[in-house]
Scaffold this motif. Structure first.
Motif, mmCIF file in Angstrom:
data_model
loop_
_atom_site.group_PDB
_atom_site.id
_atom_site.type_symbol
_atom_site.label_atom_id
_atom_site.label_comp_id
_atom_site.label_asym_id
_atom_site.label_seq_id
_atom_site.Cartn_x
_atom_site.Cartn_y
_atom_site.Cartn_z
ATOM 1 N N GLU A 102 -15.115 -47.103 67.262
ATOM 2 C CA GLU A 102 -15.262 -48.392 66.584
ATOM 3 C C GLU A 102 -16.384 -49.231 67.185
ATOM 4 O O GLU A 102 -17.137 -49.885 66.459
ATOM 5 N N LYS A 103 -16.479 -49.222 68.501
ATOM 6 C CA LYS A 103 -17.410 -50.129 69.191
ATOM 7 C C LYS A 103 -18.815 -49.556 69.358
ATOM 8 O O LYS A 103 -19.786 -50.303 69.358
ATOM 9 N N TRP A 104 -18.945 -48.238 69.533
ATOM 10 C CA TRP A 104 -20.253 -47.639 69.826
ATOM 11 C C TRP A 104 -20.873 -47.151 68.524
ATOM 12 O O TRP A 104 -20.631 -46.060 68.061
ATOM 13 N N ARG A 105 -21.706 -47.978 67.946
ATOM 14 C CA ARG A 105 -22.293 -47.678 66.632
ATOM 15 C C ARG A 105 -23.794 -47.373 66.713
ATOM 16 O O ARG A 105 -24.421 -47.128 65.694
ATOM 17 N N SER A 106 -24.368 -47.353 67.898
ATOM 18 C CA SER A 106 -25.815 -47.192 68.027
ATOM 19 C C SER A 106 -26.265 -45.736 68.113
ATOM 20 O O SER A 106 -27.457 -45.463 68.093
ATOM 21 N N LEU A 109 -22.822 -40.471 64.798
ATOM 22 C CA LEU A 109 -21.360 -40.407 64.808
ATOM 23 C C LEU A 109 -20.837 -39.119 65.438
ATOM 24 O O LEU A 109 -19.836 -39.154 66.159
ATOM 25 N N ARG A 180 -15.032 -46.453 61.218
ATOM 26 C CA ARG A 180 -16.380 -46.974 60.991
ATOM 27 C C ARG A 180 -16.504 -47.805 59.727
ATOM 28 O O ARG A 180 -17.445 -48.545 59.572
#
Length: 187
Positions: A102-106, A109, A180
Motif C-alpha cells: 500500500e505504501k511503497w508505490r514508487s 508492483l 493499490r
C-alpha cells in the motif's frame, strides 16, 4: 461493505484451497505447505487490513475444527503444536505485507509485492514461527532458527510467485488489486 466481506471470504477460501496441495511434514512436526503463499497473496492483493481479516477468518474456521490446513488438519490443538507460532504469525504477516504494498508505490508492483512478501510473509512469519517452535519443542531460539532454514528456499519461491501473480492481476484487471486501487484506510 459487502464487497469487502466477499473479498475477505474469497481469500480465506484461497488459503484453504492451497491446503489441498499435499504437505511435506518435516521431522520436527512443522509441514511445508502452499498455504503461506495464500497469506502472502492476502497482503499483496487485498492490502493490510482486509488481508489480515481474511487470514483471521481462515484461522477461526480452523480453530472451530474445520480441516482446512494442509493434510486435513483443524482444531484448537494446532495452536499448541510446533506450527502454532506460524499460525499466530499469519495475520500479522499478511498485514505487514499489505502495508508495504500500500505504501511503497514508487517501484514496479512485481518487485514491491515480492519484497513485501519476503519481509512480511517470511521474516515476520519466521519470528513468530521460531518463537513458537522454541516453546513447543523446548529448544533454544538458536536451535529453532536452525530448524526454520528448511523453509527458506520454498518461501522465497512463494514470495516471487506472489509478486508475479499480483503484478499480473494488476495488469489484467487493475481494480482487482485492492492494495493499490483504493485508499489504504477503506475497509
Amino acid at each position: 461493505m459487502e464487497k469487502n466481506v466477499a473479498h475477505i471470504a474469497l481469500f480465506a477460501a484461497l488459503i484453504a484451497a492451497l491446503g489441498l496441495i499435499p504437505k511435506v511434514t518435516l521431522a520436527f512436526g512443522v509441514p511445508i505447505t502452499a498455504q503461506s503463499l495464500g497469506v502472502m497473496l492476502c497482503g499483496t492483493i487485498l492490502g493490510s487490513k482486509r488481508g489480515a481479516l481474511a487470514v483471521l477468518l481462515f484461522l477461526l474456521l480452523v480453530a472451530i475444527g474445520l480441516p482446512l490446513l494442509s493434510g486435513g488438519r483443524g482444531g484448537l490443538g494446532l495452536f499448541v503444536s510446533p506450527s502454532a507460532g506460524f499460525l499466530i504469525g499469519w495475520p500479522i504477516a499478511a498485514f505487514v505485507t499489505g502495508l508495504i504494498v500500500e505504501k511503497w508505490r514508487s517501484a514496479p508492483l512485481a518487485l514491491v509485492a515480492s519484497l513485501a512478501s519476503i519481509i512480511g510473509g517470511i521474516l515476520v512469519m519466521y519470528v513468530f514461527g521460531i518463537v513458537g517452535m522454541s516453546i513447543t519443542l523446548e529448544k533454544s531460539l538458536v536451535e529453532a532458527t536452525g530448524l526454520v532454514t528448511a523453509f527458506i528456499l520454498g518461501d522465497f519461491l512463494k514470495a516471487i510467485i506472489a509478486g508475479m501473480l499480483t503484478s499480473a492481476m494488476a495488469k489484467a484487471r487493475p481494480s482487482s488489486v485492492l492494495s493499490r486501487s483504493e485508499p489504504a484506510d477503506a475497509v
